[in-house]
Design an enzyme around this catalytic site. Structure first.
Site, PDB file in Angstrom:
ATOM      1  N   ASP A 192      53.612  41.023  43.710  1.00 37.50           N
ATOM      2  CA  ASP A 192      52.653  40.530  44.691  1.00 37.50           C
ATOM      3  C   ASP A 192      53.119  40.778  46.110  1.00 37.50           C
ATOM      4  O   ASP A 192      54.323  40.728  46.410  1.00 37.50           O
ATOM      5  CB  ASP A 192      52.396  39.028  44.496  1.00 37.50           C
ATOM      6  N   GLU A 238      40.888  33.749  37.429  1.00 36.36           N
ATOM      7  CA  GLU A 238      42.270  33.940  37.006  1.00 36.36           C
ATOM      8  C   GLU A 238      43.096  32.935  37.799  1.00 36.36           C
ATOM      9  O   GLU A 238      43.332  33.109  38.998  1.00 36.36           O
ATOM     10  CB  GLU A 238      42.731  35.373  37.259  1.00 36.36           C
TER      11      GLU A 238
END
Length: 279
Positions: free
Chosen positions: A62, A51
């Site tokens: 994140d 990815e």
């Protein structure tokens, strides 16, 4: 750029005893020259999927590890054009590893336009696309455009997503379905709750022929094996690998050697009995 490529199946040949492995990296961390060597290493290690994110700032999903990584990549000047050029150069060399291109809607996709982004990703050779921050109202438009253009997509859902979201994710998962094990920020989640995930994985696998991969909180070989045991086709490791990149860069040693050890350690080798039972 070529405007056509044949779609490939993700995680082909994997089994509960030997689940597929997807790894996350920001393009540009390490720099693109080193990253090319690293991607070749992942292919040699038979990592099933990379990815690969087009770096973008201030991700709300994140944690600090991936945010620092994105910042380093952006400081190197890596943008969508650079990442597409990288994929176009590297993808033809790969024999096993597939590339799922992750891009942020606001930072990378919206400025060029949805269909233009999809056409360019397909032309560069991305095996799949995965969009971050996609507005709910644009979701159906994205999925239908990708199907029309012929760009396989990774869809996402959570264990507690409404039934209609699970069904839509299953319907349009032309590459694989990413089951996000927890809400929260990457790198901060606990290990996946196996008892909660197992029935969701079973439901999804009853809704789609596409592989189901589980991520968020997956860090170790034990975690990877556990995802296979509960029925997932693959496990996704993100922050743990990015943290290894950061440590190796700070140490200034042999980046590839350090990461080869980490990636190799994510595989629990099946026993002879398990191998025989899969043939």
């Amino acid at each position: 750029m070529s405007d056509r490529h044949e779609p490939v199946r993700f995680f082909a040949g994997r089994s509960p005893a030997d689940p597929g492995l997807a790894l996350f990296l920001n393009a540009g961390d390490p720099g693109l020259d080193q990253l090319a060597d690293l991607v070749r290493l992942l292919d040699e290690e038979r990592v099933d999927c990379l990815e690969l994110a087009v770096p973008f700032p201030d991700s709300v999903t994140d944690g600090p590890v991936i945010r620092r990584s994105a910042r380093r990549a952006l400081e190197r000047g890596v943008d969508l054009d650079a990442v597409l050029g990288f994929v176009e150069r590297v993808r033809p060399e790969l024999r096993h590893t597939r590339i799922a291109l992750l891009a942020d809607w606001g930072h990378s996709v919206k400025p060029v336009g949805l269909e233009e982004f999809l056409r360019r990703a397909r032309g560069a050779g991305a095996d799949a696309t995965l969009l971050h921050g996609l507005p709910p109202l644009a979701r159906r438009r994205y999925l239908e455009a990708a199907e029309r253009i012929g760009q396989p997509v990774v869809t996402t859902c959570y264990p507690n997503s409404p039934r209609e979201v699970l069904a839509e994710s299953a319907e349009f998962a032309s590459a694989y379905l990413y089951l996000v094990a927890h809400f929260g920020r990457s790198g901060t989640a606990p290990a996946p709750d196996r008892s909660a995930l197992a029935p969701v994985v079973a439901t999804l696998k009853g809704l789609t022929p596409a592989p189901v991969a589980v991520g968020f909180g997956v860090r170790t070989a034990e975690d990877v094996s556990a995802m296979g045991a509960l029925g997932a086709d693959a496990a996704i490791v993100g922050s743990a690998l990015v943290a290894e990149v950061e440590r190796a860069l700070e140490a200034g040693g042999d980046l590839l050697a350090a990461l080869a050890g980490f990636v190799g350690g994510l595989r629990r080798r099946p026993s002879r009995e398990e191998q025989l039972s899969n043939h």
